[in-house]
Design a protein around this motif. Sequence first.
Motif: not given
Length: 337
Positions: A79-86, A39-47, A229-233, A49-52
Amino acid sequence: MARVVRPSFEIGPVRVRPGRHQSLSLPITRLVTGAEVDLPVRVVHGRDDGPTVWVDAAIHGDEAVGVEVVRQVLADLDPKTFRGTLIAVPIVNVLGFMAGSRYLPDRRDLNRSFPGSARGSLAGRIAHLFMREVVDKCEVGIDLHTGSDRRTNLPQIRTDLDDPRTRELAAAFAAPVTLHARLRDGSLRHAARERGAKVLLYEAGEAWRMDPWAVDAGVRGVKRVLAALDMIDPDQVGDDAPPTPSVECRRSGWVRARGTGMLHLEADLGRHVVRGERLGGLFDGFGKRVRLVHADRDGIVVGRTEAPLVTSGDAVVHLAEPVEPAEPVEPATATGA
């Protein structure tokens, strides 16, 4: 004051550090050749806090639109400006996708197999893996789909409009239509809600096609939810102007053919029709008209068959009934659909 560093995000055997993105593969099964199916997965884990949140596509293996939506969304995230995790899973039904089939090799529908079982069928094992490694870690999910069986859909969100938070997220997505949809046993949306997640199901385009208007509406919608969700501007969404509010619908139904013949539809996606309005006609092989197709209710065309030949009883046009009178929805082939 020193900045608090977020903990790494754990998924499968991997730990993704904050401010990073990482691709990984979760083992599903082994082919007769000995090759692994993952199963291919990609995680973007922001610096910060924020939702997952998760976004997935191709639970049905013939649905390509969502795979491209995921690709374009990921391409624009830092991911450096992302808030939370996708958590992004672009192809859930890997075996079906490789074969161009809606189903798994044993003909099971993966979207009727959730929450699955670690010792069940192949579909049940994939569903169990997805629930354990993705859904159980998330608060919100976006499940991307297209029409099936030679049908095409207007970009739309199907979800539980009776849940206030889910309704807010659907409004943020701003698809042309939002349809209140009952939960189906065995579906990802049903199983995820049982675990406490809020889920939006996006439908747009046709199976095994890369409809640009369906992709564009999906990319913008996913980004709007991430912004809400305030994960991006908000300026990362790409909207030149505020989106047109989604038309809310509570009921829908298919107009069915009352004869057999070659179908010529006049009902474009997004068209508002009234009960009794002509939607097209059926003709025999010599061009003689056999029967007309009329709307059986007032509504918006949210789906239609693309099959050239239909038989009596076949579903030909899907009409959704707006809760309140609404401005006409732009045709799906238009730029802003």
